[in-house]
Scaffold this active site. Structure first.
Site, PDB file in Angstrom:
ATOM      1  N   THR A 146      11.298 -14.681  47.344  1.00 52.23           N
ATOM      2  CA  THR A 146      11.507 -15.245  48.683  1.00 52.23           C
ATOM      3  C   THR A 146      11.821 -14.195  49.742  1.00 52.23           C
ATOM      4  O   THR A 146      11.962 -14.517  50.920  1.00 52.23           O
ATOM      5  CB  THR A 146      12.646 -16.298  48.647  1.00 52.23           C
ATOM      6  OG1 THR A 146      13.790 -15.687  48.045  1.00 52.23           O
ATOM      7  CG2 THR A 146      12.240 -17.522  47.846  1.00 52.23           C
ATOM      8  N   GLU A 206      23.517   3.524  66.685  1.00 56.12           N
ATOM      9  CA  GLU A 206      23.838   3.559  65.253  1.00 56.12           C
ATOM     10  C   GLU A 206      25.347   3.600  65.099  1.00 56.12           C
ATOM     11  O   GLU A 206      26.023   4.389  65.748  1.00 56.12           O
ATOM     12  CB  GLU A 206      23.174   4.788  64.616  1.00 56.12           C
ATOM     13  CG  GLU A 206      23.601   5.098  63.194  1.00 56.12           C
ATOM     14  CD  GLU A 206      23.443   3.942  62.211  1.00 56.12           C
ATOM     15  OE1 GLU A 206      22.373   3.320  62.161  1.00 56.12           O
ATOM     16  OE2 GLU A 206      24.429   3.651  61.490  1.00 56.12           O
ATOM     17  N   HIS A 450      -7.913  24.941  49.918  1.00 54.87           N
ATOM     18  CA  HIS A 450      -7.430  25.517  51.178  1.00 54.87           C
ATOM     19  C   HIS A 450      -8.292  24.993  52.318  1.00 54.87           C
ATOM     20  O   HIS A 450      -9.515  24.977  52.191  1.00 54.87           O
ATOM     21  CB  HIS A 450      -7.554  27.039  51.113  1.00 54.87           C
ATOM     22  CG  HIS A 450      -7.335  27.702  52.446  1.00 54.87           C
ATOM     23  ND1 HIS A 450      -6.080  27.872  52.976  1.00 54.87           N
ATOM     24  CD2 HIS A 450      -8.216  28.210  53.344  1.00 54.87           C
ATOM     25  CE1 HIS A 450      -6.195  28.479  54.149  1.00 54.87           C
ATOM     26  NE2 HIS A 450      -7.468  28.684  54.399  1.00 54.87           N
TER      27      HIS A 450
HETATM   28  C1  LIG Z   1       9.224  -3.892  59.896  1.00 57.97           C
HETATM   29  C2  LIG Z   1       9.148  -3.575  58.430  1.00 57.97           C
HETATM   30  C3  LIG Z   1       8.385  -2.523  58.003  1.00 57.97           C
HETATM   31  C4  LIG Z   1       8.294  -2.232  56.653  1.00 57.97           C
HETATM   32  N1  LIG Z   1       7.534  -1.178  56.267  1.00 57.97           N
HETATM   33  C5  LIG Z   1       7.387  -0.905  54.969  1.00 57.97           C
HETATM   34  C6  LIG Z   1       6.535   0.133  54.550  1.00 57.97           C
HETATM   35  O1  LIG Z   1       5.931   0.839  55.343  1.00 57.97           O
HETATM   36  N2  LIG Z   1       6.378   0.353  53.228  1.00 57.97           N
HETATM   37  C7  LIG Z   1       7.026  -0.411  52.301  1.00 57.97           C
HETATM   38  O2  LIG Z   1       6.817  -0.188  51.101  1.00 57.97           O
HETATM   39  N3  LIG Z   1       7.874  -1.402  52.668  1.00 57.97           N
HETATM   40  C8  LIG Z   1       8.063  -1.672  53.975  1.00 57.97           C
HETATM   41  N4  LIG Z   1       8.863  -2.705  54.360  1.00 57.97           N
HETATM   42  C9  LIG Z   1       9.533  -3.532  53.326  1.00 57.97           C
HETATM   43  C10 LIG Z   1       8.516  -4.553  52.748  1.00 57.97           C
HETATM   44  O3  LIG Z   1       7.957  -5.299  53.796  1.00 57.97           O
HETATM   45  C11 LIG Z   1       9.118  -5.498  51.722  1.00 57.97           C
HETATM   46  O4  LIG Z   1       9.893  -4.778  50.804  1.00 57.97           O
HETATM   47  C12 LIG Z   1       7.955  -6.184  51.029  1.00 57.97           C
HETATM   48  O5  LIG Z   1       7.300  -7.025  51.943  1.00 57.97           O
HETATM   49  C13 LIG Z   1       8.307  -6.958  49.785  1.00 57.97           C
HETATM   50  O6  LIG Z   1       9.002  -8.078  50.120  1.00 57.97           O
HETATM   51  P1  LIG Z   1       9.213  -9.289  49.127  1.00 57.97           P
HETATM   52  O7  LIG Z   1       8.081  -9.460  48.199  1.00 57.97           O
HETATM   53  O8  LIG Z   1      10.562  -9.209  48.565  1.00 57.97           O
HETATM   54  O9  LIG Z   1       9.243 -10.513  50.146  1.00 57.97           O
HETATM   55  P2  LIG Z   1       8.304 -10.919  51.341  1.00 57.97           P
HETATM   56  O10 LIG Z   1       7.112 -10.068  51.466  1.00 57.97           O
HETATM   57  O11 LIG Z   1       9.169 -11.104  52.518  1.00 57.97           O
HETATM   58  O12 LIG Z   1       7.754 -12.326  50.835  1.00 57.97           O
HETATM   59  C14 LIG Z   1       8.573 -13.450  50.707  1.00 57.97           C
HETATM   60  C15 LIG Z   1       7.768 -14.654  51.140  1.00 57.97           C
HETATM   61  O13 LIG Z   1       8.439 -15.810  50.684  1.00 57.97           O
HETATM   62  C16 LIG Z   1       8.287 -16.833  51.644  1.00 57.97           C
HETATM   63  N5  LIG Z   1       9.361 -17.785  51.372  1.00 57.97           N
HETATM   64  C17 LIG Z   1      10.691 -17.565  51.440  1.00 57.97           C
HETATM   65  N6  LIG Z   1      11.350 -18.659  51.013  1.00 57.97           N
HETATM   66  C18 LIG Z   1      10.420 -19.584  50.661  1.00 57.97           C
HETATM   67  C19 LIG Z   1      10.479 -20.900  50.132  1.00 57.97           C
HETATM   68  N7  LIG Z   1      11.639 -21.497  49.858  1.00 57.97           N
HETATM   69  N8  LIG Z   1       9.328 -21.543  49.914  1.00 57.97           N
HETATM   70  C20 LIG Z   1       8.134 -20.940  50.169  1.00 57.97           C
HETATM   71  N9  LIG Z   1       8.020 -19.707  50.645  1.00 57.97           N
HETATM   72  C21 LIG Z   1       9.146 -19.031  50.887  1.00 57.97           C
HETATM   73  C22 LIG Z   1       8.374 -16.107  52.974  1.00 57.97           C
HETATM   74  O14 LIG Z   1       7.727 -16.852  53.988  1.00 57.97           O
HETATM   75  C23 LIG Z   1       7.629 -14.809  52.653  1.00 57.97           C
HETATM   76  O15 LIG Z   1       6.268 -14.888  52.967  1.00 57.97           O
HETATM   77  C24 LIG Z   1       8.992  -3.029  55.705  1.00 57.97           C
HETATM   78  C25 LIG Z   1       9.771  -4.108  56.134  1.00 57.97           C
HETATM   79  C26 LIG Z   1       9.853  -4.374  57.483  1.00 57.97           C
HETATM   80  C27 LIG Z   1      10.673  -5.561  57.923  1.00 57.97           C
HETATM   81  N1  LIG Z   2       8.370   2.981  55.655  1.00 56.20           N
HETATM   82  C1  LIG Z   2       9.057   2.152  54.902  1.00 56.20           C
HETATM   83  O1  LIG Z   2       9.031   2.205  53.670  1.00 56.20           O
HETATM   84  C2  LIG Z   2       9.899   1.100  55.553  1.00 56.20           C
HETATM   85  C3  LIG Z   2       9.803   0.871  56.915  1.00 56.20           C
HETATM   86  C4  LIG Z   2      10.611  -0.098  57.484  1.00 56.20           C
HETATM   87  C5  LIG Z   2      11.474  -0.819  56.673  1.00 56.20           C
HETATM   88  N2  LIG Z   2      11.531  -0.574  55.342  1.00 56.20           N
HETATM   89  C6  LIG Z   2      12.486  -1.292  54.480  1.00 56.20           C
HETATM   90  O2  LIG Z   2      13.159  -2.308  55.195  1.00 56.20           O
HETATM   91  C7  LIG Z   2      14.541  -2.282  54.878  1.00 56.20           C
HETATM   92  C8  LIG Z   2      15.409  -2.631  56.079  1.00 56.20           C
HETATM   93  O3  LIG Z   2      15.439  -1.645  57.050  1.00 56.20           O
HETATM   94  P1  LIG Z   2      16.543  -1.610  58.226  1.00 56.20           P
HETATM   95  O4  LIG Z   2      16.194  -0.406  58.990  1.00 56.20           O
HETATM   96  O5  LIG Z   2      16.708  -2.886  58.954  1.00 56.20           O
HETATM   97  O6  LIG Z   2      17.913  -1.499  57.442  1.00 56.20           O
HETATM   98  P2  LIG Z   2      18.760  -0.246  56.946  1.00 56.20           P
HETATM   99  O7  LIG Z   2      19.856  -0.842  56.157  1.00 56.20           O
HETATM  100  O8  LIG Z   2      17.886   0.764  56.340  1.00 56.20           O
HETATM  101  O9  LIG Z   2      19.341   0.387  58.303  1.00 56.20           O
HETATM  102  C9  LIG Z   2      20.168  -0.344  59.167  1.00 56.20           C
HETATM  103  C10 LIG Z   2      20.941   0.610  60.058  1.00 56.20           C
HETATM  104  O10 LIG Z   2      21.586  -0.156  61.053  1.00 56.20           O
HETATM  105  C11 LIG Z   2      22.921   0.309  61.204  1.00 56.20           C
HETATM  106  N3  LIG Z   2      23.717  -0.798  61.720  1.00 56.20           N
HETATM  107  C12 LIG Z   2      24.003  -1.970  61.116  1.00 56.20           C
HETATM  108  N4  LIG Z   2      24.778  -2.735  61.915  1.00 56.20           N
HETATM  109  C13 LIG Z   2      24.988  -2.039  63.051  1.00 56.20           C
HETATM  110  C14 LIG Z   2      25.691  -2.301  64.247  1.00 56.20           C
HETATM  111  N5  LIG Z   2      26.383  -3.425  64.407  1.00 56.20           N
HETATM  112  N6  LIG Z   2      25.684  -1.367  65.215  1.00 56.20           N
HETATM  113  C15 LIG Z   2      24.998  -0.200  65.053  1.00 56.20           C
HETATM  114  N7  LIG Z   2      24.313   0.101  63.930  1.00 56.20           N
HETATM  115  C16 LIG Z   2      24.300  -0.805  62.943  1.00 56.20           C
HETATM  116  C17 LIG Z   2      23.317   0.746  59.799  1.00 56.20           C
HETATM  117  O11 LIG Z   2      24.403   1.648  59.825  1.00 56.20           O
HETATM  118  C18 LIG Z   2      22.024   1.376  59.296  1.00 56.20           C
HETATM  119  O12 LIG Z   2      21.935   2.738  59.624  1.00 56.20           O
HETATM  120  C19 LIG Z   2      14.859  -0.933  54.271  1.00 56.20           C
HETATM  121  O13 LIG Z   2      15.470  -1.164  53.021  1.00 56.20           O
HETATM  122  C20 LIG Z   2      13.530  -0.270  54.064  1.00 56.20           C
HETATM  123  O14 LIG Z   2      13.296   0.102  52.722  1.00 56.20           O
HETATM  124  C21 LIG Z   2      10.755   0.385  54.771  1.00 56.20           C
END
Ligand SMILES: Cc1cc2nc3c(=O)[nH]c(=O)nc-3n(C[C@H](O)[C@H](O)[C@H](O)COP(=O)(O)OP(=O)(O)OC[C@H]3O[C@@H](n4cnc5c(N)ncnc54)[C@H](O)[C@@H]3O)c2cc1C
Ligand SMILES: NC(=O)c1ccc[n+]([C@@H]2O[C@H](COP(=O)([O-])OP(=O)(O)OC[C@H]3O[C@@H](n4cnc5c(N)ncnc54)[C@H](O)[C@@H]3O)[C@@H](O)[C@H]2O)c1
Length: 468
Positions: A146, A206, A450
């Site tokens: 989820t 931050e 290279h």
């Molecule tokens: C902005 C952003 C950028 C990111 N960039 C990267 C990146 O570059 N590389 C990377 O590896 N990771 C990245 N991540 C993290 C990555 O998106 C997640 O770790 C990844 O999508 C795996 O998530 P998941 O499978 O746990 O859940 P999700 O992909 O969130 O899937 C869960 C799904 O469950 C559905 N759902 C929830 N509850 C229910 C329910 N009760 N019934 C039916 N459906 C339901 C939701 O609608 C959702 O579609 C990023 C995250 C964010 C927010």
């Molecule tokens: N390229 C990638 O792989 C990628 C890209 C985007 C996101 N993600 C995944 O998504 C997850 C979530 O990312 P995120 O950036 O939201 O969370 P995070 O936990 O990585 O960072 C949150 C930051 O917000 C700060 N923060 C929290 N509350 C605050 C407040 N009240 N005031 C000021 N600062 C505050 C924290 O100290 C922390 O530095 C990560 O675990 C990451 O693995 C991955």
């Protein structure tokens, strides 16, 4: 009568969909994925891929402006961004990804059920379908996939401020005049660079002393300097106390910085302060699933919950925060289901590589110096500036460096970090050596073409100090 399945996934995130697709396709068994909103989960719709799409659009604008200024490009009009076209390019990509998912569902034989899934007991799921009907499904195995959602910290006025999370930011069709970002984690940093390059004034707040707290300080220092040189402003040690106004018009965040009054007013607010697992709405507690204090589903090393036929994968179990780790969760559960008496994989001791997709990228695998020091692991350190990776000079991308931690007692690689162009593509060769326990000299001995970025690995390993 309930319909019976071999496997059901609540949520169509990475691991859940792959488990169902693979079991249906390879074993011919009946599976279904229940999805409430995002077909294929967050990654293709509102997270990884759309955010990288936005970063790419931003890099085009930045590159065009940079090389117009340098005289390399002759463009008579000033380079301006068309944010509606930026959004349209992203939407087209997402549309294509959803179509791809739908065709994989059809091809694999796994059913996609659109609706809200709720666990009733160890073998039963109730679905409130989007067409208004309710379905009762039973299964031998149930996967909870989820995901997670943006955490909205309990700061007075924040929840009512019309704030943006990543989901809404990715749908903007205007460049904010001034975007303030709460949180300097992965999400905050990637969007900070994207939005700055698209023309917004950007301030990142931050609460901690520095950005990306789990990354080594020399690395975050260098990355921060690069982002500041593009105009991103960072404010650390911020304790927010209240939020007034509305994101979209004018929003003011105030509190303390190092104990002194601090406030900032911006046109838009993005909240990127961490994630909360989606475990509070799918009947989990009522069905007897144990949760941790932070609300994640409690699992063992095979991602099995306290109900042995129910598994929790991806962000809802707190063990994997990236799509690639979700993919590994799929392998763990799939292999466990095939061989429950001698499961070949588990979450114990698996590598957790990461790449931050800024320009330059920041990629890491294994131990950081921070973690090596904390665990009293002796190591030898080699560092090489990006200027020594000759390919970086061809792209005017010489900021950054690479560092490697080598064991003090043998020649195996403990950790590797690169801040440089295509850093993410430079991980697997080192990962393979680490996974196979090879000495770093095995990579040093390779003939590497290279001028590729990986060519610099030879020079990096040459700098490893000899064993004492
Ligand atoms: C902005 C952003 C950028 C990111 N960039 C990267 C990146 O570059 N590389 C990377 O590896 N990771 C990245 N991540 C993290 C990555 O998106 C997640 O770790 C990844 O999508 C795996 O998530 P998941 O499978 O746990 O859940 P999700 O992909 O969130 O899937 C869960 C799904 O469950 C559905 N759902 C929830 N509850 C229910 C329910 N009760 N019934 C039916 N459906 C339901 C939701 O609608 C959702 O579609 C990023 C995250 C964010 C927010
Ligand atoms: N390229 C990638 O792989 C990628 C890209 C985007 C996101 N993600 C995944 O998504 C997850 C979530 O990312 P995120 O950036 O939201 O969370 P995070 O936990 O990585 O960072 C949150 C930051 O917000 C700060 N923060 C929290 N509350 C605050 C407040 N009240 N005031 C000021 N600062 C505050 C924290 O100290 C922390 O530095 C990560 O675990 C990451 O693995 C991955």
């Amino acid at each position: 009568m309930p319909t019976h399945y071999d496997t059901l996934s609540i949520g169509s995130g990475e691991a859940g969909k792959l488990i169902c697709w693979t079991r249906s396709k390879t074993l011919g068994v009946k599976t279904a994925v229940i999805e409430y909103k995002w077909i294929g989960g967050s990654c293709p719709n509102i997270a990884c891929l759309p955010s990288k799409n936005l970063l790419f659009s931003a890099s085009i604008v930045y590159t065009a402006q940079k090389y117009t200024q340098s005289g390399l490009l002759k463009i008579s009009e000033p380079v301006e961004v068309n944010m509606q076209a930026v959004r349209e390019r992203k939407r087209e990509m997402v549309k294509g990804l959803i179509e791809m998912h739908e065709s994989v569902f059809t091809g694999s034989g796994s059913e996609l059920i659109l609706g809200l899934g709720g666990l009733v007991d160890a073998h039963t799921v109730e679905v409130s379908c989007h067409d208004g009907s309710t379905r009762i499904l039973t299964a031998d195995n149930i996967v909870l996939c989820t995901g997670s959602r943006a955490l909205i910290p309990p700061i007075p006025g924040l929840a009512a401020s019309n704030l943006l999370t990543h989901t809404e930011l990715l749908e903007l069709d205007v460049v904010p005049e001034h975007l303030v970002i709460l949180g300097a984690g992965y999400i905050g940093i990637e969007f900070a660079q994207a939005m700055r390059r698209l023309g917004a004034q950007v301030t990142v707040l931050e609460r901690g002393p520095r950005i990306l707290k789990s990354v080594d300080e020399d690395v975050t220092f260098a990355l921060q300097e690069i982002l500041e040189s593009e105009g991103v402003k960072f404010e650390t040690m911020i304790g927010l106390e209240k939020v007034e106004g509305q994101s979209g018009t004018s929003v003011t965040l105030s509190g303390k910085k190092n104990g002194k009054p601090y406030s900032v007013t911006a046109s838009h607010l993005l909240v990127a302060g961490g994630r909360v697992p989606n475990t509070d709405h799918a009947g989990l507690k009522e069905a007897g699933i144990e949760l941790t204090e932070r609300g994640h589903v409690k699992v063992n090393e095979y991602l099995q919950t306290n109900l042995p036929n129910v598994f929790a994968v991806g962000g809802c179990s707190g063990n994997s925060q990236s799509t690639h780790m979700g993919r590994d969760d799929f392998r763990i559960v799939s292999q466990y289901l095939l061989k429950p008496n001698s499961p070949p994989r588990s979450i114990l001791s698996r590598e957790v590589p990461s790449t931050l997709y800024t320009s330059p990228e920041l990629a890491h695998v294994g131990l950081t110096e921070l973690a090596a020091k904390a665990s009293h692991t002796p190591y030898r350190l080699a560092k090489l500036p990006m200027t020594a990776f000759l390919r970086s000079r061809t792209m005017d991308a010489t900021s950054g460096f690479a560092k490697v931690l080598i064991s003090a007692t043998d020649d195996t690689i403990l950790g590797y970090t690169v801040l440089g162009p295509s850093a993410g593509e430079m991980l697997p060769v080192v990962q393979l050596a680490m996974a196979e326990g090879l000495s770093y000299q095995k990579i040093e001995d390779l003939v590497i073409t290279h001028p590729s970025m990986n060519e610099g690995l030879g020079s990096l390993f040459e700098k490893v100090p000899p064993r004492e």
